[in-house]
Design a protein around this motif. Structure first.
Motif, PDB file in Angstrom:
ATOM      1  N   THR A   1       0.838  -1.179  -0.009  1.00 40.63           N
ATOM      2  CA  THR A   1      -0.139   0.049   0.115  1.00 40.63           C
ATOM      3  C   THR A   1       0.855   1.434   0.057  1.00 40.63           C
ATOM      4  OG1 THR A   1      -1.706  -1.254   1.160  1.00 40.63           O
ATOM      5  CG2 THR A   1      -1.850   1.405   1.240  1.00 40.63           C
ATOM      6  N   LYS A   2       1.789   1.151   0.754  1.00 42.52           N
ATOM      7  CA  LYS A   2       2.682   2.449   0.778  1.00 42.52           C
ATOM      8  C   LYS A   2       3.446   2.545  -0.301  1.00 42.52           C
ATOM      9  CE  LYS A   2       6.485   4.399   3.556  1.00 42.52           C
ATOM     10  NZ  LYS A   2       7.651   4.103   4.709  1.00 42.52           N
TER      11      LYS A   2
ATOM     12  N   ARG B   1       2.470   1.827  -3.441  1.00 45.68           N
ATOM     13  CA  ARG B   1       1.359   2.098  -4.464  1.00 45.68           C
ATOM     14  C   ARG B   1       1.448   3.683  -4.444  1.00 45.68           C
ATOM     15  NH1 ARG B   1      -0.926  -3.035  -3.327  1.00 45.68           N
ATOM     16  NH2 ARG B   1      -0.940  -4.139  -5.154  1.00 45.68           N
ATOM     17  N   GLU B   2       1.139   4.190  -3.036  1.00 40.49           N
ATOM     18  CA  GLU B   2       1.151   5.593  -2.570  1.00 40.49           C
ATOM     19  C   GLU B   2       2.158   6.312  -3.085  1.00 40.49           C
ATOM     20  OE1 GLU B   2       0.319   5.719   1.315  1.00 40.49           O
ATOM     21  OE2 GLU B   2      -1.912   4.830   1.244  1.00 40.49           O
TER      22      GLU B   2
ATOM     23  N   LYS C   1       2.421   6.683  -6.943  1.00 42.35           N
ATOM     24  CA  LYS C   1       1.496   7.640  -7.459  1.00 42.35           C
ATOM     25  C   LYS C   1       1.805   8.840  -7.444  1.00 42.35           C
ATOM     26  CE  LYS C   1      -2.851   4.907  -6.928  1.00 42.35           C
ATOM     27  NZ  LYS C   1      -3.953   4.698  -6.225  1.00 42.35           N
ATOM     28  N   SER C   2       2.990   9.228  -6.307  1.00 42.25           N
ATOM     29  CA  SER C   2       3.331  10.549  -6.156  1.00 42.25           C
ATOM     30  C   SER C   2       4.433  10.929  -6.690  1.00 42.25           C
ATOM     31  CB  SER C   2       3.646  10.692  -4.578  1.00 42.25           C
ATOM     32  OG  SER C   2       4.851   9.862  -4.189  1.00 42.25           O
TER      33      SER C   2
END
Length: 167
Positions: free
Chosen positions: A132-133, A135-136, A139-140
């Motif tokens: 999850t981290k 993927r975030e 995206k950034s």
């Protein structure tokens, strides 16, 4: 000249081999016990043992004891062909139990080993939080090196996880 009582004119290779094995519990109990090899890891000194009254440097015909064991009891070819190996179903390199050994390709060996234990190749499987981290951060717009620093992992690990999990 008479020979001393108990003198053997022929050395049974199987008997000599089994004297150097110690039965121990296997980490996969369904396989039965491992035979841990206590002799030399590579057949160098052992190869020059006297057999049938003459020095025979090619007695064993195998470089490693598990190769000889697989050949002797499972009829695998010797020498081991290129891109082939003797695999350990028990993931114990010192095991020479023929029930645990199989003649197979390198690729199949690594695949089976990884399926049984994903960390056996030193590969750390990411947790859901890490995915999850990651993927975030992707995206950034984070680079693989920034991802590695943020997650305290190597850039190679980041690249592999991004590839394997389509991130």
């Amino acid at each position: 000249m008479p020979r001393p009582k108990g003198y053997k004119t022929h050395i049974d290779l199987e008997e000599v081999f089994l004297r150097k094995c110690v039965p121990t519990p296997c980490k996969y109990p369904a396989l039965g016990e491992c035979w841990i090899w206590t002799g030399a890891q590579m057949q160098t000194r052992f190869e020059s043992d006297k057999v049938r009254g003459q020095m025979n440097p090619k007695v064993w015909g195998a470089k490693y004891p598990h190769q000889w064991s697989c050949h002797h009891w499972n009829n695998s070819p010797l020498p081991v062909e290129p891109n082939m190996c003797v695999t350990h179903r028990c993931d114990t390199p010192l095991c020479v139990n023929p029930e645990h050994l199989k003649y197979d390709t390198w690729d199949a060996n690594f695949q089976e080993m990884y399926e049984r234990n994903p960390t056996s190749l030193g590969r750390i499987v990411p947790t859901e939080e890490e995915l999850t981290k990651m993927r975030e951060l992707v995206k950034s717009g984070a680079t693989p090196y920034r991802l590695a620093k943020e997650m305290a992992r190597s850039p190679g690990w980041i690249r592999r996880i991004r590839r394997d999990y389509n991130i």
